[in-house]
Design an enzyme around this catalytic site. Structure first.
Site, short mmCIF file in Angstrom:
data_model
loop_
_atom_site.label_atom_id
_atom_site.label_comp_id
_atom_site.label_asym_id
_atom_site.label_seq_id
_atom_site.Cartn_x
_atom_site.Cartn_y
_atom_site.Cartn_z
CD GLU A 28 4.41 -4.38 2.13
OE1 GLU A 28 4.58 -4.53 0.91
OE2 GLU A 28 5.23 -3.82 2.89
CE LYS A 159 11.88 -2.65 1.40
NZ LYS A 159 10.72 -1.76 1.62
#
Length: 303
Positions: A28, A159
């Site tokens: 990414e 996360k």
């Protein structure tokens, strides 16, 4: 550059790798433009690509340059996304609008997954997935995209600023396969163990490749495979520091009324400041370890 039928530009090194059946790993670009501070972001982006190459695989960092989706950014393009102001953060829904506007953009986990599969790439390395946020219904597009995109994603879980339990429930509901790499416990990005069990684990890149091959052979699963790769205990952020910093960050979040896609960058910036850079060092270790594992998986799958 080579332009595919889907109007996606493929860099020469990636096009040659795909043509000849070499292993390729998608990367990414949001971590380059939005996830890491300057000037560390460009240095780390180059290190990530080197980590993939060291395994024998070819890195394909994905982003948008002047409206053109590009699979396999060259160093000049990578530098542009790392240093320019106003680079858009692109999820799947943003791709067409940004292309029509001729924008520069960095792709999220969701957009990178979708573009990688469209280009013929089956393995993707990132830091941590998005998910369900705490205290309010706000869910990352990463989840629904993974539910319908047949890609193998190597990550350090989701996360830890998110609601990890709710995110795992959503992944289960959406039919996304999750396996732990060398563990039956789900990792929490900065921390090794987020406190949740996993049903399945694998021990080697070859075992991951075998799962990928079985999914193709069965032909009954069109979604993603998440390979949750935890940090070793001695490399994680101190759990007490993590919990204290997270609590402080959530309180600041509420006080400033920050919502939506601004939440994640706000909390990550808070972690970086409050831990005096320790969380950034952990973040870098995470993505480098995941890039290396993804490269090994891609090599095993190509073999």
């Amino acid at each position: 550059m080579i332009v595919t039928d889907l109007h996606i530009r493929v860099g020469p090194h990636v096009a040659e790798a795909l043509r000849t059946g070499q292993p390729v790993v998608a990367l990414e670009s949001t971590i380059v433009s939005h996830g890491l501070p300057r000037p560390d972001n460009l240095r780390v982006a180059r290190e990530i690509e080197r980590a993939v190459r060291a395994t024998g695989a070819v890195p394909a960092t994905i982003g948008m340059i002047e409206g053109a989706l590009t699979v396999g950014l060259d160093d000049e393009q990578l530098t542009r996304l790392a240093t320019a102001d106003g680079v858009a953060k692109l999820s799947v829904r943003d791709l067409a609008v940004a292309a029509a506007a001729g924008a520069d953009g960095a792709t999220t986990v969701a957009a990178t997954s979708a573009v990688a599969v469209a280009a013929g790439i089956g393995v993707f390395a990132t830091g941590g997935l998005g998910g369900v946020h705490r205290e309010a219904f706000d869910e990352s597009n990463d989840l629904i995209t993974l539910a319908r995109t047949p890609i193998t994603v190597v990550c350090a879980g989701v996360k830890s600023i998110l609601d990890v339990g709710a995110t795992l429930e959503r992944l289960e509901t959406l039919g996304v396969t999750v396996v732990g790499y060398g563990t039956r416990r789900f990792p929490g990005f900065y921390i090794t163990d987020a406190g949740f069990d996993l049903d399945w684990s694998v021990e080697t890149p070859e075992q991951v490749a075998a799962v990928m091959a079985a999914r193709r052979a069965q032909g009954v699963h069109g979604g993603g495979l998440v390979v949750a790769n935890p940090l070793p205990l001695d490399e994680q952020l101190d759990p007490e520091l993590h919990d204290r910093t997270l609590a402080e960050g959530l309180e600041k979040l509420r006080g400033e009324g920050i919502t939506g896609k601004a939440v994640t960058p706000f909390l990550l910036a808070h972690f970086h400041a409050a831990t005096e850079g320790r969380s950034l060092a952990v973040n870098v270790r995470i993505i480098l370890r995941n890039a290396e594992l993804a490269g090994r998986i891609a090599v095993a799958a190509a073999a």
